[in-house]
Design a protein around this motif. Structure first.
Motif, PDB file in Angstrom:
ATOM      1  N   HIS A   1       1.819   6.487   8.515  1.00 29.22           N
ATOM      2  CA  HIS A   1       2.539   5.362   9.118  1.00 29.22           C
ATOM      3  C   HIS A   1       1.555   4.354   9.690  1.00 29.22           C
ATOM      4  O   HIS A   1       1.722   3.134   9.530  1.00 29.22           O
ATOM      5  CB  HIS A   1       3.482   5.892  10.203  1.00 29.22           C
ATOM      6  CG  HIS A   1       4.539   4.921  10.608  1.00 29.22           C
ATOM      7  ND1 HIS A   1       5.737   5.304  11.172  1.00 29.22           N
ATOM      8  CD2 HIS A   1       4.594   3.566  10.546  1.00 29.22           C
ATOM      9  CE1 HIS A   1       6.462   4.238  11.424  1.00 29.22           C
ATOM     10  NE2 HIS A   1       5.787   3.168  11.061  1.00 29.22           N
ATOM     11  N   ALA A   2       0.516   4.848  10.369  1.00 26.80           N
ATOM     12  CA  ALA A   2      -0.489   3.949  10.945  1.00 26.80           C
ATOM     13  C   ALA A   2      -1.241   3.191   9.850  1.00 26.80           C
ATOM     14  O   ALA A   2      -1.525   1.990   9.987  1.00 26.80           O
ATOM     15  CB  ALA A   2      -1.463   4.754  11.796  1.00 26.80           C
ATOM     16  N   LEU A   3      -1.557   3.870   8.743  1.00 27.01           N
ATOM     17  CA  LEU A   3      -2.234   3.202   7.635  1.00 27.01           C
ATOM     18  C   LEU A   3      -1.355   2.114   7.036  1.00 27.01           C
ATOM     19  O   LEU A   3      -1.832   1.019   6.710  1.00 27.01           O
ATOM     20  CB  LEU A   3      -2.606   4.244   6.575  1.00 27.01           C
ATOM     21  CG  LEU A   3      -3.275   3.712   5.308  1.00 27.01           C
ATOM     22  CD1 LEU A   3      -4.620   3.094   5.641  1.00 27.01           C
ATOM     23  CD2 LEU A   3      -3.440   4.824   4.275  1.00 27.01           C
ATOM     24  N   TRP A   4      -0.085   2.398   6.906  1.00 26.82           N
ATOM     25  CA  TRP A   4       0.851   1.416   6.343  1.00 26.82           C
ATOM     26  C   TRP A   4       0.973   0.201   7.257  1.00 26.82           C
ATOM     27  O   TRP A   4       0.910  -0.944   6.804  1.00 26.82           O
ATOM     28  CB  TRP A   4       2.199   2.079   6.134  1.00 26.82           C
ATOM     29  CG  TRP A   4       3.288   1.191   5.638  1.00 26.82           C
ATOM     30  CD1 TRP A   4       4.328   0.687   6.349  1.00 26.82           C
ATOM     31  CD2 TRP A   4       3.459   0.702   4.294  1.00 26.82           C
ATOM     32  NE1 TRP A   4       5.144  -0.068   5.554  1.00 26.82           N
ATOM     33  CE2 TRP A   4       4.631  -0.071   4.282  1.00 26.82           C
ATOM     34  CE3 TRP A   4       2.735   0.857   3.122  1.00 26.82           C
ATOM     35  CZ2 TRP A   4       5.097  -0.710   3.142  1.00 26.82           C
ATOM     36  CZ3 TRP A   4       3.199   0.226   1.971  1.00 26.82           C
ATOM     37  CH2 TRP A   4       4.363  -0.544   1.989  1.00 26.82           C
ATOM     38  N   ASN A   5       1.145   0.434   8.561  1.00 24.16           N
ATOM     39  CA  ASN A   5       1.278  -0.687   9.490  1.00 24.16           C
ATOM     40  C   ASN A   5      -0.019  -1.475   9.635  1.00 24.16           C
ATOM     41  O   ASN A   5       0.003  -2.671   9.919  1.00 24.16           O
ATOM     42  CB  ASN A   5       1.717  -0.180  10.866  1.00 24.16           C
ATOM     43  CG  ASN A   5       3.172   0.236  10.893  1.00 24.16           C
ATOM     44  OD1 ASN A   5       3.881   0.142   9.890  1.00 24.16           O
ATOM     45  ND2 ASN A   5       3.636   0.717  12.034  1.00 24.16           N
ATOM     46  N   GLY A   6      -1.149  -0.791   9.473  1.00 24.88           N
ATOM     47  CA  GLY A   6      -2.427  -1.483   9.620  1.00 24.88           C
ATOM     48  C   GLY A   6      -2.954  -2.095   8.349  1.00 24.88           C
ATOM     49  O   GLY A   6      -4.096  -2.577   8.330  1.00 24.88           O
ATOM     50  N   SER A   7      -2.160  -2.100   7.268  1.00 27.49           N
ATOM     51  CA  SER A   7      -2.647  -2.631   5.996  1.00 27.49           C
ATOM     52  C   SER A   7      -2.972  -4.115   6.083  1.00 27.49           C
ATOM     53  O   SER A   7      -3.832  -4.610   5.339  1.00 27.49           O
ATOM     54  CB  SER A   7      -1.611  -2.384   4.898  1.00 27.49           C
ATOM     55  OG  SER A   7      -0.380  -3.029   5.216  1.00 27.49           O
TER      56      SER A   7
END
Length: 425
Positions: free
Chosen positions: A252-258
């Protein structure tokens, strides 16, 4: 491992539970909590988007919901959990989890912005750190509740993935109402419309390109709980749910930080990580489902020899096509109650096969005999509507028998000319 030979009705006597442990009290309290959460989140979203934006967002956000729920129901087709669990999971995600997320995220972001005097940095930190932790924890609470109070309905990794995925579908539904409603408000203020509008772009990204994003994150939590529900003699079983939750938060963090990875960060993360992860996870879950079908074909024949099952049933119960034909046959000629009885029969037989498979592998629990007797009794009680339908399905789907020569039939050795073909050059 002895097999019971006579069905007996399960015992129903025992002390009555205290009033606050009764099922109707728990259901009423939970329903009231979800209804209150739904009213509050409805008011909050409507306040942010306006009435017109809320209605537009609601109409667009509902589009991917039936497809996602149907996909998770199809995935859990071998041992489907009751609909009440999925209804609770969706309601929790759309109401309780969404309310927790919107309140906690807003409070934490505001507190960080006030403490650091950096609103932009607070928004970035809130999206990449706070939101994944808060949202995944709120969604995981639904899986935890089913795991604790409906353990028997928690049928393993596939069942856990279905419950988690439906919870995340409900959460994404409410979140999409908010995003699409705000996008519609932006279009109203700048005067754009049609396919070049902010609403159309938001709908394409969230409902067409990535409707699986939230379900993909939370499915890892469900798989962790599903592994913990398996009756294996393992210590530190709680590490499976914790590991799944941490993996869900990380994705989730990787997706939001893309967006922090540059102009094409979203496409890089989507094409290089999210889509392959979704495909790999779907493949693994389907493989797990196929394994359950194979176990049913291999373990159930022993109950045919004991007289509990008909000869054609192990094959029919080990084939998704035969199961579907049996349900359709029962529904067409005997009505929906008979079709539900067939579904219950199929689920019980699969659970029985997996129970015996675990016992043969040396993972027999102390309640093996009691659980086996309970499952056999359930099969015996629902055999009237189920057996004809399964035999019909097996007749349509079973492969033709291999030809048997006379020397094989009567136990004679093969003659010297066996296999000789005079026309072969």
């Amino acid at each position: 491992m002895a097999i019971s030979s006579q069905p007996y009705p399960p015992r129903t006597d025992g002390p009555r539970p205290v009033w606050w442990r009764r099922e109707w009290v728990r259901h009423g309290a939970l329903g009231g909590l979800l209804a209150l959460s739904g009213l509050v989140i409805l008011a909050l979203v409507r306040r942010q988007t306006g009435t017109e934006g809320f209605l537009v967002g609601l109409g667009l956000a509902v589009v991917p919901v039936p497809w996602l729920i149907a996909a998770f129901r199809w995935l859990d087709r071998v041992r489907p959990g009751p609909w009440r669990n999925l209804l609770f999971a969706f309601a929790w995600g759309a109401c309780a989890a969404a309310l927790i997320a919107i309140v906690a995220n807003s409070f934490a972001t505001h507190w960080i912005a006030t403490a650091t005097a950096d609103p932009s940095g607070a928004d970035t930190l809130g999206a990449t750190v706070i939101a994944p932790v808060v949202e995944e924890s709120a969604k995981a609470a639904a899986v935890l509740l089913v795991f604790v109070f409906r353990r028997r309905d928690f049928t393993g990794p596939v069942g856990g993935a279905a419950i988690a995925g439906v919870t995340a579908t409900g959460f994404a539904f409410t979140e999409n109402i908010l995003y699409l409603g705000n996008a519609f408000g932006t279009d109203q203020s700048i005067g754009t419309s049609g396919i070049v509008s902010v609403t159309a772009a938001t709908f394409f990204v969230r409902a067409v390109m990535s409707p699986f994003a939230h379900p993909l994150f939370t499915v890892f939590t469900g798989i962790g709980f599903g592994l913990a529900a398996l009756p294996r003699r393992r210590r530190l079983r709680w590490l499976f749910p914790l590991g799944g939750l941490l993996l869900a938060m990380s994705m989730h963090a990787l997706w939001n930080g893309s967006a922090a990875f540059g102009q094409f960060g979203f496409l890089v993360v989507y094409g290089g990580f999210m889509a392959p992860a979704f495909g790999l996870l779907a493949w693994l879950l389907i493989r797990s489902r196929q394994r359950e079908l194979r176990v049913a074909r291999e373990e159930l024949p022993v109950y045919v020899y004991a007289g509990w099952l008909a000869p054609a049933e192990p094959f029919a119960l080990g084939s998704l096509r035969a199961r579907r034909l049996a349900r359709d046959h029962a529904r067409r000629y005997l009505g929906r109650p008979a079709a539900r009885a067939v579904v219950h029969y199929e689920t019980t037989a699969t659970e029985l096969a997996l129970l015996r498979h675990r016992a043969r592998a040396g993972r027999m629990g102390p309640d093996f005999a009691a659980r086996e007797h309970e499952l056999l009794t359930t099969l015996w009680q629902t055999r009237a509507a189920s057996r004809p339908a399964l035999e019909y399905a097996a007749h349509l789907t079973a492969p033709p028998p291999a030809p048997v020569t006379y020397w094989q039939r009567y136990g004679h050795p093969a003659p010297p000319y066996a296999g000789y073909n005079p026309y072969r050059t």
